[in-house]
Each structure stands twice: as C-alpha cells, then as structure tokens.
Design a protein around this motif. Structure first.
Motif, PDB file in Angstrom:
ATOM      1  N   LEU A   4     -63.649 -34.797  12.957  1.00  0.00           N
ATOM      2  CA  LEU A   4     -62.506 -34.212  13.670  1.00  0.00           C
ATOM      3  C   LEU A   4     -61.655 -35.301  14.311  1.00  0.00           C
ATOM      4  O   LEU A   4     -60.430 -35.329  14.170  1.00  0.00           O
ATOM      5  CB  LEU A   4     -63.007 -33.233  14.736  1.00  0.00           C
ATOM      6  N   ILE A   5     -62.325 -36.229  15.009  1.00  0.00           N
ATOM      7  CA  ILE A   5     -61.574 -37.277  15.692  1.00  0.00           C
ATOM      8  C   ILE A   5     -60.850 -38.166  14.686  1.00  0.00           C
ATOM      9  O   ILE A   5     -59.671 -38.502  14.858  1.00  0.00           O
ATOM     10  CB  ILE A   5     -62.524 -38.092  16.594  1.00  0.00           C
TER      11      ILE A   5
ATOM     12  N   PHE B   1     -62.598 -25.721  14.907  1.00  0.00           N
ATOM     13  CA  PHE B   1     -61.454 -26.601  15.152  1.00  0.00           C
ATOM     14  C   PHE B   1     -61.436 -27.762  14.159  1.00  0.00           C
ATOM     15  O   PHE B   1     -60.372 -28.163  13.689  1.00  0.00           O
ATOM     16  CB  PHE B   1     -61.443 -27.104  16.589  1.00  0.00           C
TER      17      PHE B   1
ATOM     18  N   LEU C  76     -57.799 -36.357  13.448  1.00  0.00           N
ATOM     19  CA  LEU C  76     -56.718 -36.349  14.429  1.00  0.00           C
ATOM     20  C   LEU C  76     -56.013 -37.694  14.462  1.00  0.00           C
ATOM     21  O   LEU C  76     -54.802 -37.779  14.615  1.00  0.00           O
ATOM     22  CB  LEU C  76     -57.277 -36.017  15.811  1.00  0.00           C
ATOM     23  N   LEU C  77     -56.790 -38.758  14.295  1.00  0.00           N
ATOM     24  CA  LEU C  77     -56.206 -40.087  14.402  1.00  0.00           C
ATOM     25  C   LEU C  77     -55.451 -40.494  13.147  1.00  0.00           C
ATOM     26  O   LEU C  77     -54.379 -41.072  13.221  1.00  0.00           O
ATOM     27  CB  LEU C  77     -57.292 -41.123  14.694  1.00  0.00           C
TER      28      LEU C  77
ATOM     29  N   ILE D  69     -58.200 -28.283  11.798  1.00  0.00           N
ATOM     30  CA  ILE D  69     -57.409 -29.515  11.858  1.00  0.00           C
ATOM     31  C   ILE D  69     -57.496 -30.275  10.539  1.00  0.00           C
ATOM     32  O   ILE D  69     -56.492 -30.767  10.012  1.00  0.00           O
ATOM     33  CB  ILE D  69     -57.918 -30.416  12.998  1.00  0.00           C
TER      34      ILE D  69
ATOM     35  N   PHE E 204     -67.920 -33.854  14.603  1.00  0.00           N
ATOM     36  CA  PHE E 204     -66.905 -34.210  15.601  1.00  0.00           C
ATOM     37  C   PHE E 204     -66.263 -35.550  15.281  1.00  0.00           C
ATOM     38  O   PHE E 204     -65.077 -35.745  15.541  1.00  0.00           O
ATOM     39  CB  PHE E 204     -67.502 -34.225  17.003  1.00  0.00           C
ATOM     40  N   LEU E 205     -67.043 -36.452  14.707  1.00  0.00           N
ATOM     41  CA  LEU E 205     -66.443 -37.725  14.327  1.00  0.00           C
ATOM     42  C   LEU E 205     -65.391 -37.500  13.244  1.00  0.00           C
ATOM     43  O   LEU E 205     -64.336 -38.125  13.254  1.00  0.00           O
ATOM     44  CB  LEU E 205     -67.523 -38.711  13.865  1.00  0.00           C
TER      45      LEU E 205
ATOM     46  N   LEU F 264     -72.575 -34.201  15.651  1.00  0.00           N
ATOM     47  CA  LEU F 264     -71.983 -35.515  15.914  1.00  0.00           C
ATOM     48  C   LEU F 264     -71.083 -35.930  14.757  1.00  0.00           C
ATOM     49  O   LEU F 264     -69.929 -36.331  14.940  1.00  0.00           O
ATOM     50  CB  LEU F 264     -73.095 -36.537  16.138  1.00  0.00           C
TER      51      LEU F 264
ATOM     52  N   TRP G 184     -52.302 -20.284  14.488  1.00  0.00           N
ATOM     53  CA  TRP G 184     -51.833 -21.529  15.084  1.00  0.00           C
ATOM     54  C   TRP G 184     -50.638 -22.087  14.314  1.00  0.00           C
ATOM     55  O   TRP G 184     -49.603 -22.428  14.871  1.00  0.00           O
ATOM     56  CB  TRP G 184     -52.984 -22.533  15.109  1.00  0.00           C
TER      57      TRP G 184
ATOM     58  N   PHE H 247     -66.757 -23.489  18.361  1.00  0.00           N
ATOM     59  CA  PHE H 247     -65.521 -24.224  18.663  1.00  0.00           C
ATOM     60  C   PHE H 247     -65.390 -25.485  17.815  1.00  0.00           C
ATOM     61  O   PHE H 247     -64.392 -25.703  17.151  1.00  0.00           O
ATOM     62  CB  PHE H 247     -65.495 -24.652  20.141  1.00  0.00           C
ATOM     63  N   GLY H 248     -66.424 -26.321  17.903  1.00  0.00           N
ATOM     64  CA  GLY H 248     -66.364 -27.624  17.246  1.00  0.00           C
ATOM     65  C   GLY H 248     -66.139 -27.498  15.760  1.00  0.00           C
ATOM     66  O   GLY H 248     -65.230 -28.115  15.188  1.00  0.00           O
TER      67      GLY H 248
ATOM     68  N   PRO I 252     -53.345 -36.371  10.994  1.00  0.00           N
ATOM     69  CA  PRO I 252     -53.150 -35.214  11.880  1.00  0.00           C
ATOM     70  C   PRO I 252     -52.497 -34.016  11.196  1.00  0.00           C
ATOM     71  O   PRO I 252     -52.545 -32.921  11.723  1.00  0.00           O
ATOM     72  CB  PRO I 252     -52.269 -35.761  13.006  1.00  0.00           C
ATOM     73  N   ASP I 253     -51.907 -34.200  10.022  1.00  0.00           N
ATOM     74  CA  ASP I 253     -51.327 -33.057   9.327  1.00  0.00           C
ATOM     75  C   ASP I 253     -52.332 -32.352   8.426  1.00  0.00           C
ATOM     76  O   ASP I 253     -52.002 -31.395   7.743  1.00  0.00           O
ATOM     77  CB  ASP I 253     -50.124 -33.491   8.481  1.00  0.00           C
TER      78      ASP I 253
END
Lengths: 382, 290
Positions: B272-273, B227, B276-277, B231, B269-270, B266, B29, B223-224, B280-281
């Motif tokens: 991850l979010i 990723f 991202l917020l 990230i 994923f939190l 859960l 990626w 996946f979760g 993000p780098d």
C-alpha cells in the motif's frame, strides 16, 4: 482582537502551577484519590488532542497516525525500561524522540509528493500505524504478540505515590502541549500552516516554506504524542499490540478536536474535557454500550451541524453557554448528582451546555449576530 | 512445493473476495468522491444477516442474497441521499462515515454480542466442501466469491462503458458541473451508483459469513486489505480492482507460507505504501479512467 498572546500562555502556566499542588492538598481538602486519576485522564487526552490539532487542525492535513506516535511512546517504555532496564524518566524522553523520528520519516517521504494530499495522506498515516503494529507483532524484541507488563517497572520515589506521580507527569505534558499549540497559533509557523490549510499552492507561490512548516508541525505533534504515550504506558500497566495500536486513540483525538473545533488551540481542550467527563460518567453509570453510540453520533452531528466546533460556538454565544451550564448544574443537583461525585454534577453542567449551544441558531438567535466562517477565521488568527 | 501451490491457489481465490469487498468502495470514492467507511459496516451487517438467516431460520446461505442485496442497496442509496442533502465534502465523508462505522459496530455488538459467531456446519454445507483439482483443493465459498467477483467486475465494466447510465457515471467522475450542463441528473445517477456499491457490499458479506467466523471487530481488520486493493487498483477502476485483489491475495498467501502468518499484513501494508508513493493512480493508470 488578540485571543492568543503571551499572556494566554502565562495564564495557562499559572493555572497548571495551581493544579500541581492538588495532590499535596488532597488530604486537607478531603477529596478522593479518584479525582487525581480522573485529572490524569483529562491531561492525557488534552495532550493527545492538542498535539494532533497542532499539525492537523492548523494545516488541514488529516492524520490518522496519532496511534503510531502514541504507540511509539508506549513501546519505547515497554522495550527500554522493562526489557533493558533503562531509567524510566529517560525512556519517556526517548519515547518522544522515537515518535518524532517516525514523524520525520513520514514527513520527508510524504510531503515531497504533491499527490499525497487530503484523504490519501489520511490513509497513508493509517497504514503507517498498521505497519508499526505488524512489526511489533512479529518482532520478539519489541513485543512478539505476547504483550509487555509495564507495571513491574520501578517508579522513581521522589515523585510520590502512583496517583500523585501520574497526575503531575500528565499535567506537565498537557501544559507543554497546550502552550506549544498556543505558541504555534500566534507564530509565523501558525500563520503559514493556516495558509497551507486554505490553499497550499497559493501559499507556496507567496513564499511560505510549506515543506519546512509541515515537517516542523508534524515533529511537534509526534514528539508530544510520543512522550504522552510513554507516560500512559504506566497507566495501562500491561501493554498489548491490540490495545495500543487500536483505532481508539486516533478516533478519540479526532472526535475531541472536531467537537471542540480545530481552528483554535482551545478547541481540542474543550473537546477533551467534554468527551472525557461524559464518557467517564456514562461508563461509571453502566452505559458502556451506548457510550460508543454517543461518540459516533456526536461526530456525525458536529460535521453536519456545527462545523466550527463547540469552542467558537460557545464564545459566540456566551450567554447560552452560561445558562446551559448553570441549568445543568441545577438539574444535576436536583437529581442528587452531588451525592455520587462532584464530577457527575459537572458532567450534567457540561452536557446541558453542549446541547444548548448545539441547538439550531434560529431557535433563539434573533439578537445574536450570525457567525460566518470568515469572522471565525479572523478571530482565531488574531 | 504443493503447500506453496495450494497457498497460491487459495490466495488467488481469496483475492476475488477482496476485489468484491473493494469494488463498491472504489466506485464510491472514484466517482462519487465519498470515502465510505460505512461500506465496511454494510459488509459486516450483511454477513451477520446471512448468519442469522442461515443459523436461526435454516436458510441456505446463498439464498440470503435475496434479502441482503436489496437491503444494502437501499442503505447505500439512503446514505448517498443524506450526503447530497447535507453537501458533504470528500473529507467530511471520511469523518462522517467513521461515526457511522462506530455506530454500526456497536449495534452489531449489542445484537450479536462480541463473541465469535459462525454458521453451523449443518446449515452451511458449503464451508467444508471443496473442489479438488490434482493436488490443489479449492473451497466452495471462496471459489464462488472469486467467480462472482470476475462476473461482477466485467459486468460493471460493461455497464460503465456501454450503457447510457455508464456514460453518465463517467461524465460525473470527470466533471460534475459540465456533466450537469449536459443533462446528467447527478442526484439520480449518484444514488443508483451508491445502491450498486451497497449491493456489492452485501454480496461480499454473504460470502464472508459462509467462509469465516464473525465478530464485530473484524470490520476494522478489513481496512488495510480493502484500502490497499482500492489504491493499488486505482480509484473507480473495475479491472484494476480485480487485478489488485488477486495480487494482494496472492502476495499475502505467499508471505504467510514463507515468513509466517503474522507477516502477511505487514507485506500488504508495505505494498500500500509503495503504491501511494510510486503509483498513486493505481496499477492501470490515470485517475478516473474507469
């Protein structure tokens, strides 16, 4: 060239009105109940794919979040109608609204950040669906990992028997989704979304309210996907987290839209009809295993070879489409497809027509004008 | 308390495996601008091949590496060749490999069925053996995956920073056209790097086959985690990926002990979010800073 104006929506509405009376004339025309259920299946996927395309296809923001909106709808019915005894029809609306609120939250948070474009946005929406699945799994008020039986819910009597009811509900939502997509495509909103897809920074400089447009489109997508999911919970019967939040819904809406083409409202409709019909026939003929294989293969083929999608290809080559479809009908008829069902015959027609338009241009293209991407853009915006 | 320390230790180790699964993804990626969902299929198929060699032909599971690594390195190179051939953009790569992912999953289902498969304990002595340090016991497959992940992360870092190949890769990640002007053959370099990523997927698959049960749908569940690690670590960052793997593994383990096993995804994923917020780098800073 105007391909989408008010008349298009009137025609769509008239077409839907004719379909509305299908269940009433079923006994007179003597066709099986299965046709109604098959029709519902078409309506469901047309609604899902069109709603996905209204945001993603037009704006270029790739969303894997369809499962989240769909799931919000399904679980709104499961929680409110089954566990709390709210009136069923009202929970459909609530399902749409809950999905819209989720869409709003995603949009308000994500669209403020410039970095979250392209594939990072795609992953973000995938994560949202995963988070919702996890929340539903750990909270007993929603599911708690046991699943919820929606088939116990009482159906309103004035809607008729189950096949009639689900057919008409599906028809309403699909019509709403398609007319929404048409209206967006011909409105300022649509033009704005197209400009965002082409170059968001330039669009912003030119005064397109990108934030507001993206939020509006995402809200429409989420609302329709939510209502459609809420109705679909009746069809599922027993809802479980694994089924509802599986990768299947996002996968299929993506496949259908890419297959049909994302630049025109008709693309997802064509894609949904082709995929649902072929899939249904393959499963019925006992080829479940290869139907996934074909799904994946088609997706790859479309991306490598037919980037503009089936619909625009078919429109650019009407002769080939018609010949392919007719040839398919003849072949199907000769093979005795009609003995099985009318749908099988149509599946032959669609299958051969798709193959015919997918074949490389150079094979018979001498007289056909080469269709460049720019021409398609103009045509689809007109 | 010993339960807690045990879970944290296992979490750190499993984090090594996560890093191993994510490294190839991150390189693909970050450098090649390909989001390769087929990477998950490679891990899955490598795990199944290991299962097949160990259970049916009686190989030592570790030996499966000599088959899977070359096989999936070639697979990675072949895919990269196709991406270049058809000029696949970053975006299309996501969709195209999604198609491949589905095809590989249904192939796995038709060959190995949808049932759970696990290497027989007779053929896989490592699964039940563990290293005990005081109150903590560490399972051999995850421990070896952890050690290997550290080795590979540092090895890759050395490769990228100290060798000619690495300089070419970093030049590509930075600006493909300028790199080309300076004589970097991006086809060759891309294919080599994709091969490397495929080899990492193969290694991860071998350790997964040794430590857990397999079924075709398991790949979606990765996946979760993967990723999140990619990230959080930052695209193309080897050290970042290693660190992120360990963090995700540990946090997941703690969540499992404190709030129960179903909350672990859960929390992941939190994270991850939130990444991202707010970052993000990735953990270790700028994009492309391999």
């Amino acid at each position: 060239m105007t391909t989408t104006n008010r008349n298009t929506s009137l025609i769509t509405l008239a077409f839907a009105l004719v379909l509305w009376f299908m269940p009433s004339v079923r006994e007179t025309l003597d066709f099986p109940v299965f046709f109604l259920l098959f029709g519902y299946s078409l309506f469901f996927w047309i609604a899902q794919a069109s709603s996905w395309n209204t945001f993603t296809g037009f704006s270029g923001y790739f969303s894997f979040g369809q499962g989240a909106f769909f799931g919000a709808g399904v679980y709104s019915v499961a929680v409110l109608a089954v566990k709390r005894d709210w009136p069923l029809l009202f929970t459909f609306l609530v399902g749409g609204l809950v999905a819209a609120v989720i869409g709003l939250i995603i949009g308000v948070v994500v669209f403020r950040l410039r970095k979250l474009r392209g594939e990072i946005f795609a992953l973000m929406t995938l994560a949202v669906a995963f988070v919702m699945a996890s929340v539903a799994r750990v909270s007993p008020a929603i599911d708690g990992g046991q699943g919820v039986p929606v088939n116990t819910v009482e159906l309103p009597e004035f809607l008729g028997d189950f096949p009639t009811m689900i057919f008409r509900l599906g028809l309403i939502v699909a019509t709403f989704a398609v007319i929404t997509a048409q209206s967006v495509q011909r409105s300022r909103l649509g033009w704005g979304l197209f400009s965002i897809r082409d170059d968001e920074d330039v669009a912003e400089t030119l005064g397109v309210p990108t934030f507001r447009f993206k939020i509006t489109a995402l809200l429409l997508t989420a609302f329709i996907a939510g209502i459609s999911g809420a109705i679909h919970s009746l069809q599922i019967g027993y809802v479980t987290i694994e089924d509802v939040f599986s990768i299947r819904v996002p996968l299929f809406v993506i496949l259908m839209s890419i297959l049909g083409g994302t630049k025109h409202w008709m693309g997802p409709v064509v894609g949904a009809v082709v995929v649902v019909t072929l899939n249904d026939r393959l499963n019925r003929a006992g080829f479940q295993e290869i139907s996934d294989l074909i799904t994946g293969g088609l997706l790859i083929l479309m991306i490598v070879a037919v980037k503009e999608g089936l619909y625009l290809r078919m429109r650019a080559r009407p002769l080939r489409t018609a010949v392919g479809f007719t040839a398919g009908l003849v072949i199907g008829f000769a093979l005795g497809a009609l003995d099985e069902s009318l749908i099988t015959l149509v599946a032959y027609g669609l299958g051969i027509a798709v193959l015919a338009v997918m074949l490389p241009l150079s094979w018979f293209a001498r007289s056909e004008p080469a269709v460049t991407d720019d021409v398609e853009e103009v045509a689809s915006h007109g | 308390m010993s339960l807690m320390s045990q879970s944290i230790a296992s979490g750190i180790l499993i984090g090594g495996l996560y890093a191993l699964m994510s490294l190839g993804m991150s390189l693909n990626w970050g450098v090649l601008k390909i989001i390769n969902l087929a990477h998950f299929s490679f891990i899955l198929l490598s795990a199944y091949v290991t299962y097949q060699l160990a259970s049916v032909y009686g190989w030592d599971p570790f030996l499966a590496i000599i088959v899977t690594v070359p096989l999936f390195a070639l697979g990675g190179m072949a895919l990269q060749w196709a991406f270049e051939r058809f000029r696949i953009s970053e975006f299309e790569s996501l969709l195209l490999t999604f198609g491949l992912f589905i095809i590989f999953e249904s192939l796995a289902t038709s060959v190995w069925s949808a049932d759970f498969r696990r290497i027989d304990s007779a053929a896989n002595p490592y699964a039940s053996s563990s290293l005990t340090i005081g109150p903590i016991s560490l399972s051999i497959p995850t421990l070896s995956a952890f050690v290997l992940a550290i080795g590979i992360a540092f090895g890759t870092r050395y490769l990228l920073e100290q060798t000619h190949f690495g300089r070419a890769v970093r030049a590509l990640a930075h600006d493909r056209e300028i790199a080309g002007a300076f004589g970097v053959n991006h086809r060759t370099v891309s294919m080599q790097l994709a091969g490397l990523a495929g080899a990492y997927a193969a290694l991860a698959g071998v350790f997964i086959a040794m430590s857990s049960s397999l079924f075709p749908g398991i790949a979606v569940e990765w996946f979760g985690i993967v990723f999140s690690v990619v990230i959080l670590g930052g695209l193309g960052s080897t050290m970042g990926t290693l660190l992120a793997g360990v963090i995700i593994g540990t946090v997941g383990a703690i969540a499992t002990v404190v709030w129960g096993p179903s909350t672990a995804p859960l929390v992941v994923f939190l994270i991850l979010i939130a990444t991202l917020l707010f970052k993000p780098d990735g953990l270790l800073g700028a994009k492309g800073g391999i």
